[in-house]
Design an enzyme around this catalytic site. Structure first.
Site, PDB file in Angstrom:
ATOM      1  N   ASN A   1     -12.902  -2.906   3.154  1.00  0.00           N
ATOM      2  CA  ASN A   1     -13.806  -1.770   3.275  1.00  0.00           C
ATOM      3  C   ASN A   1     -14.798  -1.839   2.117  1.00  0.00           C
ATOM      4  O   ASN A   1     -14.390  -1.922   0.955  1.00  0.00           O
ATOM      5  CB  ASN A   1     -13.031  -0.452   3.214  1.00  0.00           C
ATOM      6  CG  ASN A   1     -12.076  -0.290   4.387  1.00  0.00           C
ATOM      7  OD1 ASN A   1     -12.393  -0.685   5.511  1.00  0.00           O
ATOM      8  ND2 ASN A   1     -10.906   0.270   4.145  1.00  0.00           N
TER       9      ASN A   1
ATOM     10  N   HIS B   1     -10.404  -5.054  -2.728  1.00  0.00           N
ATOM     11  CA  HIS B   1      -9.056  -5.326  -2.226  1.00  0.00           C
ATOM     12  C   HIS B   1      -9.130  -5.724  -0.763  1.00  0.00           C
ATOM     13  O   HIS B   1      -9.929  -5.211   0.004  1.00  0.00           O
ATOM     14  CB  HIS B   1      -8.136  -4.108  -2.401  1.00  0.00           C
ATOM     15  CG  HIS B   1      -8.738  -2.824  -1.943  1.00  0.00           C
ATOM     16  ND1 HIS B   1      -9.685  -2.142  -2.682  1.00  0.00           N
ATOM     17  CD2 HIS B   1      -8.539  -2.082  -0.821  1.00  0.00           C
ATOM     18  CE1 HIS B   1     -10.031  -1.041  -2.039  1.00  0.00           C
ATOM     19  NE2 HIS B   1      -9.364  -0.988  -0.895  1.00  0.00           N
ATOM     20  N   LEU B   2      -8.235  -6.658  -0.406  1.00  0.00           N
ATOM     21  CA  LEU B   2      -8.042  -7.020   0.989  1.00  0.00           C
ATOM     22  C   LEU B   2      -6.843  -6.235   1.496  1.00  0.00           C
ATOM     23  O   LEU B   2      -5.809  -6.185   0.821  1.00  0.00           O
ATOM     24  CB  LEU B   2      -7.725  -8.522   1.128  1.00  0.00           C
ATOM     25  CG  LEU B   2      -8.894  -9.508   1.251  1.00  0.00           C
ATOM     26  CD1 LEU B   2      -9.842  -9.381   0.081  1.00  0.00           C
ATOM     27  CD2 LEU B   2      -8.367 -10.930   1.373  1.00  0.00           C
ATOM     28  N   HIS B   3      -6.989  -5.602   2.662  1.00  0.00           N
ATOM     29  CA  HIS B   3      -5.844  -4.995   3.335  1.00  0.00           C
ATOM     30  C   HIS B   3      -5.274  -6.054   4.275  1.00  0.00           C
ATOM     31  O   HIS B   3      -5.980  -6.541   5.167  1.00  0.00           O
ATOM     32  CB  HIS B   3      -6.261  -3.799   4.199  1.00  0.00           C
ATOM     33  CG  HIS B   3      -6.810  -2.631   3.457  1.00  0.00           C
ATOM     34  ND1 HIS B   3      -6.062  -1.504   3.164  1.00  0.00           N
ATOM     35  CD2 HIS B   3      -8.049  -2.384   2.968  1.00  0.00           C
ATOM     36  CE1 HIS B   3      -6.811  -0.625   2.531  1.00  0.00           C
ATOM     37  NE2 HIS B   3      -8.025  -1.128   2.402  1.00  0.00           N
TER      38      HIS B   3
ATOM     39  N   ASP C   1       0.853  -1.191   0.000  1.00  0.00           N
ATOM     40  CA  ASP C   1       0.000   0.000   0.000  1.00  0.00           C
ATOM     41  C   ASP C   1       0.888   1.240   0.000  1.00  0.00           C
ATOM     42  O   ASP C   1       1.896   1.314   0.708  1.00  0.00           O
ATOM     43  CB  ASP C   1      -0.907  -0.012   1.236  1.00  0.00           C
ATOM     44  CG  ASP C   1      -2.038   0.996   1.127  1.00  0.00           C
ATOM     45  OD1 ASP C   1      -3.200   0.556   1.046  1.00  0.00           O
ATOM     46  OD2 ASP C   1      -1.759   2.212   1.120  1.00  0.00           O
ATOM     47  N   ILE C   2       0.484   2.230  -0.793  1.00  0.00           N
ATOM     48  CA  ILE C   2       1.280   3.451  -0.927  1.00  0.00           C
ATOM     49  C   ILE C   2       1.162   4.360   0.304  1.00  0.00           C
ATOM     50  O   ILE C   2       2.012   5.216   0.539  1.00  0.00           O
ATOM     51  CB  ILE C   2       0.860   4.198  -2.219  1.00  0.00           C
ATOM     52  CG1 ILE C   2       1.993   5.043  -2.770  1.00  0.00           C
ATOM     53  CG2 ILE C   2      -0.391   5.016  -2.011  1.00  0.00           C
ATOM     54  CD1 ILE C   2       1.726   5.599  -4.157  1.00  0.00           C
TER      55      ILE C   2
END
Ligand code: DGP
Length: 119
Positions: free
Chosen positions: A92, A105-107, A35-36
């Site tokens: 989310n 997307h999965l974090h 993640d950026i």
């Protein structure tokens, strides 16, 4: 395979190689990259290659890829040694949950303590 409309999200651009990403895993179904804007020492995003805008829009035929994304999250967590102390996986869905990129997307978050309930 049915033609998909162009995926104009930032993750679509990453999938097409139009913008760079620090990739940590790739297979035929998904891509995982850093993640950026990390919110933990380890913050990896796992995304399907097919465009699913949000979890609540996943279809019956996409149930296998949903399981695959979780499986890959666990594998990356083990590879990074996060399983020793624990980690968190977050999805989310929608504006109220702060989804900002409408490509599922999965974090994968690890490397620090987390509190519960989440904010
Ligand atoms: P969410 O709020 O759940 O939709 O999370 C979107 C995440 O995507 C957020 O943590 C920041 C990350 N992100 C946004 N743009 C980029 C980008 O261009 N590259 C990478 N690697 N991550 C991005």
């Amino acid at each position: 395979m049915k033609e998909e409309p162009e995926n104009t999200t930032i993750f679509g651009k990453i999938l097409r190689g139009e913008i760079p990403a620090e990739v940590v895993h790739e297979d035929i179904h998904c891509l995982a990259f850093k993640d950026i804007q990390p919110v933990a020492p380890q913050h990896i995003l796992i995304i399907p290659k097919r465009h699913i805008p949000r979890l609540s829009e996943a279809t019956e035929e996409q149930r296998t890829i949903l399981g695959h994304l979780l499986f890959v999250a666990a594998k990356i967590a083990r590879d990074l040694g996060l399983d020793r102390e624990g980690f968190r996986v977050v999805v989310n869905d929608g504006e109220r949950a702060c989804q900002s990129v409408f490509h599922l997307h999965l974090h994968l978050l690890g490397g620090r303590d987390f509190s519960w309930p989440p904010g």
